[in-house]
Design an enzyme around this catalytic site. Structure first.
Site, short mmCIF file in Angstrom:
data_model
loop_
_atom_site.label_atom_id
_atom_site.label_comp_id
_atom_site.label_asym_id
_atom_site.label_seq_id
_atom_site.Cartn_x
_atom_site.Cartn_y
_atom_site.Cartn_z
CG ASP A 93 52.14 -2.99 42.19
OD1 ASP A 93 53.13 -2.84 41.45
OD2 ASP A 93 51.00 -3.08 41.73
CB THR A 94 55.99 -5.75 41.16
OG1 THR A 94 56.15 -4.77 40.12
CG2 THR A 94 54.69 -6.52 41.01
#
Length: 172
Positions: free
Chosen positions: A100-101
């Site tokens: 995700d990040t």
């Protein structure tokens, strides 16, 4: 049974895409042995299903990192359990549940590169491009998912709901 979950990826879709990924990895690593690094705990289901479908000669390694508390990222990556064996000079494939990040994968790539593998590639079941803060390479991608918290097929909330046979978003 789980009224606050909305199915995003069915068991059938998971099986089909994982078989496609296994076939592509087999083709790319034909005639080689690879070391599969399963990122614990979330990627266990994906790693097992993927490697059961593969024909490539492989060895397993496990690594544990953490950056979440409940449904929130802490912003800090912690190495909890490192590899047991050397990966120096080996072809290595990281198998992750989600990017995700990108912070956790960036950390992991830097950590593993310091161990001098011959090659280092990334296979992830899911990616949340909307959440990306750090760009990282993804060599093999299962699915792009929306920017929602997901559970099932290894994804969890405080180590719960990993055993759902599909991937669902947490609603409400």
């Amino acid at each position: 049974m789980y009224s606050n979950f909305k199915e995003l990826i069915s068991k059938e879709e998971l099986d089909k895409r994982i078989a496609e990924l296994a076939e592509q990895i087999d083709k790319d690593y034909e005639g080689k042995e690879i070391t599969i690094i399963c990122v614990m705990r979330g990627a266990v289901f994906f790693t097992v299903e993927l490697t059961l479908k593969m024909k490539t000669k492989l060895k397993y390694e496990f690594i544990t990192i953490s950056s979440y508390a409940g449904t929130d990222t802490t912003g800090e990556v912690t190495l909890r359990t490192d590899l047991r064996d050397s990966i120096e000079g080996k072809d290595v494939l990281i198998v992750e549940d989600i990017i995700d990040t990108g912070r956790s994968m960036k950390y992991l790539l830097e950590h593993l590169r310091s161990k001098n593998p011959r090659t280092l590639k990334v296979c992830t079941l899911a990616s949340k491009p909307e959440r990306r803060e750090v760009e990282v390479p993804i060599d093999y991608l299962g699915f792009e998912v929306p920017n929602k918290y997901i559970v099932g097929f290894g994804f969890d909330i405080d180590n719960n709901y990993r055993n759902l046979p599909y991937v669902a978003s947490l609603e409400g």
